[in-house]
Design a protein around this motif. Structure first.
Motif, PDB file in Angstrom:
ATOM      1  N   PRO A 141       0.800  -1.230   0.000  1.00 35.38           N
ATOM      2  CA  PRO A 141       0.000   0.000   0.000  1.00 35.38           C
ATOM      3  C   PRO A 141       0.831   1.278   0.000  1.00 35.38           C
ATOM      4  CG  PRO A 141      -0.916  -1.580   1.556  1.00 35.38           C
ATOM      5  CD  PRO A 141       0.410  -2.139   1.099  1.00 35.38           C
ATOM      6  N   GLU A 142       2.079   1.214   0.484  1.00 37.25           N
ATOM      7  CA  GLU A 142       2.910   2.412   0.501  1.00 37.25           C
ATOM      8  C   GLU A 142       3.601   2.665  -0.830  1.00 37.25           C
ATOM      9  OE1 GLU A 142       3.256   0.036   3.028  1.00 37.25           O
ATOM     10  OE2 GLU A 142       1.817   1.171   4.270  1.00 37.25           O
ATOM     11  N   ASP A 143       3.562   1.702  -1.746  1.00 34.19           N
ATOM     12  CA  ASP A 143       4.224   1.867  -3.034  1.00 34.19           C
ATOM     13  C   ASP A 143       3.354   2.722  -3.957  1.00 34.19           C
ATOM     14  OD1 ASP A 143       5.377   1.387  -5.699  1.00 34.19           O
ATOM     15  OD2 ASP A 143       6.478  -0.239  -4.741  1.00 34.19           O
ATOM     16  N   ALA A 144       3.995   3.566  -4.758  1.00 33.81           N
ATOM     17  CA  ALA A 144       3.260   4.450  -5.669  1.00 33.81           C
ATOM     18  C   ALA A 144       2.488   3.690  -6.733  1.00 33.81           C
ATOM     19  CB  ALA A 144       4.228   5.430  -6.334  1.00 33.81           C
ATOM     20  N   VAL A 145       2.810   2.400  -6.955  1.00 32.98           N
ATOM     21  CA  VAL A 145       2.115   1.611  -7.977  1.00 32.98           C
ATOM     22  C   VAL A 145       1.111   0.648  -7.358  1.00 32.98           C
ATOM     23  CG1 VAL A 145       4.094   1.781  -9.525  1.00 32.98           C
ATOM     24  CG2 VAL A 145       3.854  -0.236  -8.069  1.00 32.98           C
ATOM     25  N   TYR A 146       0.809   0.824  -6.081  1.00 32.08           N
ATOM     26  CA  TYR A 146      -0.135  -0.081  -5.408  1.00 32.08           C
ATOM     27  C   TYR A 146      -1.490  -0.058  -6.110  1.00 32.08           C
ATOM     28  CZ  TYR A 146      -3.378  -1.804  -1.844  1.00 32.08           C
ATOM     29  OH  TYR A 146      -4.363  -2.489  -1.169  1.00 32.08           O
ATOM     30  N   ILE A 147      -1.978  -1.241  -6.419  1.00 26.68           N
ATOM     31  CA  ILE A 147      -3.304  -1.397  -7.017  1.00 26.68           C
ATOM     32  C   ILE A 147      -4.085  -2.332  -6.096  1.00 26.68           C
ATOM     33  CG2 ILE A 147      -2.636  -3.300  -8.568  1.00 26.68           C
ATOM     34  CD1 ILE A 147      -4.409  -1.961 -10.714  1.00 26.68           C
TER      35      ILE A 147
END
Length: 683
Positions: A141-147
């Motif tokens: 969830p903290e990653d900019a690419v979280y889907i």
């Protein structure tokens, strides 16, 4: 106290790949992990066990010449925005302690090294080294690419096959494509793509630091897929001359292209067109961990002067002319990648258009995007990157003009044709998903438009008819397929209370999806007499022997021009359509019991629908099913005859796999295709 040393470092490939959803990369024999999640390293010690009271363990993480040194603690708790490492307390006192290493969710993507340093009371330093590849993490969830949905992560990151939609909006062609992200050599080629980019050559340090940002990564990849400004992967070619390379329609997957590029020391592969550029970019982004999908925009405008208007010109006999720098591609294929957009403010995250096909320069480089789809829909043409260009591709108006001797005879406007259908493959199923509403605020349907089947200029014809008293409609009887005649209907309505004599010209030209039509291959003329307020319906057919050379990747521009013999007023309507090729049929024996590492049998069947004998080369491939490709020579097949080729394969990966076949016909510029999804189970 008895000394000790680190005899071996085990990066626990199987366990880490399973936890990081990177098991598909196992053939590379390199540890592949995702940022923001811990991976386990086992230490094999000789001598005494580790004593955390007297021994200090440090880990140095290196990316090129950048490095960070972190202590290995006995506590898992540490700021998630920093690199951290900690022991597994359960085996701390053994001779095989485990160390967990975790990167920040914003760490740069790339190939890392790590070194262990142990300080004991005797002052000795003991080093051990390892390597790992770090990717973006759509599960974090903290990653900019979280889907946020697992089925979408499965589709947009892990799925190594898909469908590319081509043809026309009314007669779709579903072309199978193997993204091949887990095939041998593809991971390494994708990492090399970053290393040979101009950004990395100019400043290794600057490039490494910026690789934490998927916006930056997508722009680098978009530019590197084409070779216009760099040592990119593909050379584009729309000339029709492909003798010194591979015709773009012959490619069936990304793996051959990427490995050929890497093995040639980064010389561009010949040749690509829009769907090849987009599919290869999709592979690279999925390898790097950025969720992405291939998108098709039907009737895609290339607005060279930025006025949101595309001009098209016709002769008085219905022949389409090459007089404009603007163009409409019957379809154009690009990539959407998923990421948040903190650089644009709130609400602009999610799907972003990235287009590697070299059309226009973006900040001096042939790349496009990432352009927020939400920004395109909201007409936020003030936002970066390249929103105005993509907005025009899906929203431009079309002005159709009939000209003679440089003079305009008739003019009409169409606001519906451009971007009439924007689509991608559905999640989990081999079918189309309509995403037009993501790009455009759909206008309420006009009853006079929704009842028609022609998309070219019916709207403009209606407006002319209301003022000049004539309506003309062009309707295909059904979606054209190879074999039967192409039937169509022209309906002419005289709305005035006076009789009319009309000259009618019909013209059919072959065209490529991205170019103006070539020479006329079928035409018809005649005279129509219309009583006051009379409507007439004319039926026409184009025979197989007349259109056969257009089957496959080419399309047809069919135009009708009416001329009032008394007033010399001109009326135009047109339709661009494709003729579906025959399909290869693939059958799998014991389809419900396909198991990994167990030989399976399938068959590929082709029926010759052409009016003449054909021969060619059959190619069968399938990532996770067949290593490489298998080829079969098909001898001459008479019209109407059928041939069946049996194939054996041994699956090497579980899950849904695509078995695809293509038949390249001799002396015909088209390939016949087919695919079958195969569900491979564990033994």
């Amino acid at each position: 106290m008895e000394g000790f040393r680190i005899q071996n470092v085990n990066v626990e490939l199987l366990d880490n790949h399973d936890k990081h959803r990177t098991e598909g990369f196992s053939s590379s024999k390199v540890l592949v992990v995702r940022r923001g999640a811990a991976f386990r390293v086992s230490l094999q010690l000789t001598g005494r066990p580790l004593n955390t009271d007297t021994d200090s363990v440090m880990i140095r993480i290196l990316l090129g010449r950048l490095y960070v040194t972190i202590p290995v603690t006995t506590s898992e708790k540490a700021p998630s925005c920093q690199w951290r490492a900690y022991f597994n307390p359960e085996d701390l006192n053994s001779n095989n302690p485990s160390v967990f290493i975790c990167s920040p969710a914003s760490a740069p993507v790339g190939s890392y090294k790590f070194k262990l340093r142990v300080l004991t009371q005797s002052g000795k330093k003991i080093y051990a080294c390892g390597t790992f590849i770090l990717l973006c993490n759509p599960w974090c969830p903290e990653d900019a690419v979280y889907i946020p949905f697992e089925d979408q992560r499965e589709e947009y990151v892990l799925n190594d096959s898909g469908l590319l939609f081509m043809g026309t909006a009314k007669n779709l062609v579903s072309r199978p494509w193997s993204f091949d992200q887990f095939e041998p050599g593809v991971l390494e080629a994708c990492l090399n793509l970053l290393q040979v980019s101009p950004q990395h050559i100019r400043s290794k340090r600057g490039d490494y630091l910026k690789r934490n940002n998927p916006v930056y990564i997508s722009r680098v990849v978009s530019a590197m897929i084409n070779c216009e400004d760099d040592r990119g992967v593909l050379k584009g070619n729309w000339t029709g001359d492909f003798k010194d390379g591979v015709h773009p329609s012959k490619w069936t997957g990304s793996g051959d292209i990427l490995t050929q590029w890497a093995q040639s020391h980064f010389r561009p592969v010949k040749y690509g067109q829009c769907w090849v550029f987009a599919a290869v970019m999709c592979t690279v982004l999925r390898v790097l961990g950025i969720p992405c999908r291939v998108v098709t925009n039907f009737n895609s405008a290339h607005d060279t002067n930025g006025n949101l208007v595309i001009e098209e010109y016709y002769s008085e006999t219905g022949k389409k002319l090459s007089l404009s720098k603007d163009s409409i591609w019957n379809f154009h294929v690009w990539v959407e990648c998923w990421m948040n957009r903190q650089d644009l403010g709130s609400g602009m995250g999610g799907w972003q258009v990235s287009d590697p096909t070299p059309q226009e320069r973006s900040r001096g480089v042939f790349c496009c995007g990432p352009a927020s789809v939400k920004a395109i829909r909201d007409q936020r043409i003030d936002l970066k990157f390249d929103v105005p260009f993509v907005y025009a591709e899906v929203n431009a108006d079309v002005h159709s003009v009939i000209v003679k001797d440089g003079q305009m005879l008739s003019y009409s406007k169409d606001t519906e044709r451009v971007g009439c259908l924007i689509c991608t493959k559905a999640v989990g199923f081999p079918r189309l998903q309509n995403i037009t509403g993501d790009y455009k605020k759909i206008r309420s349907p006009n009853p006079s438009i929704s009842s028609r089947s022609s998309t070219a200029s019916d709207d403009s014809t209606s407006s002319r008819g209301s003022s000049k008293g004539v309506l003309v409609f062009l309707t295909l009887d059904k979606a054209p397929i190879a074999g039967p005649p192409i039937g169509f209907t022209v309906k002419v309505i005289n709305r005035q209370p006076v009789a009319k004599v009309m000259k009618i010209n019909l013209n059919a030209q072959a065209k490529e999806y991205n170019n103006s039509p070539s020479e006329t291959f079928w035409e018809n003329q005649g005279i129509i007499q219309l009583a006051p307020r009379e409507a007439k319906v004319l039926h026409h057919k184009i025979l197989q022997t007349q259109y056969e050379d257009v089957v496959g990747d080419d399309l047809v521009n069919l135009a009708v021009v009416l001329e009032d013999q008394a007033s010399h007023e001109q009326f135009l309507t047109s339709e661009e359509f494709n003729i579906l090729s025959p399909q290869l049929t693939i059958q799998i024996e014991d389809e419900d019991s396909v198991e990994i590492h167990k030989e399976q049998t399938s068959s590929v069947t082709f029926t010759n629908v052409f009016s003449h004998p054909v021969s060619g080369l059959l190619t069968v491939a399938g990532a996770g099913l067949i290593r490489g490709k298998v080829h079969f020579r098909m001898l001459q097949l008479a019209p109407g005859d059928k041939v069946e080729q049996r194939i054996t394969f041994i699956p090497t990966m579980v899950g849904a796999r695509m078995l695809q076949a293509s038949l390249t016909l001799t002396h015909i510029n088209s390939s016949i295709r087919g695919f079958r999804m195969v569900s491979v189970m564990r033994a």
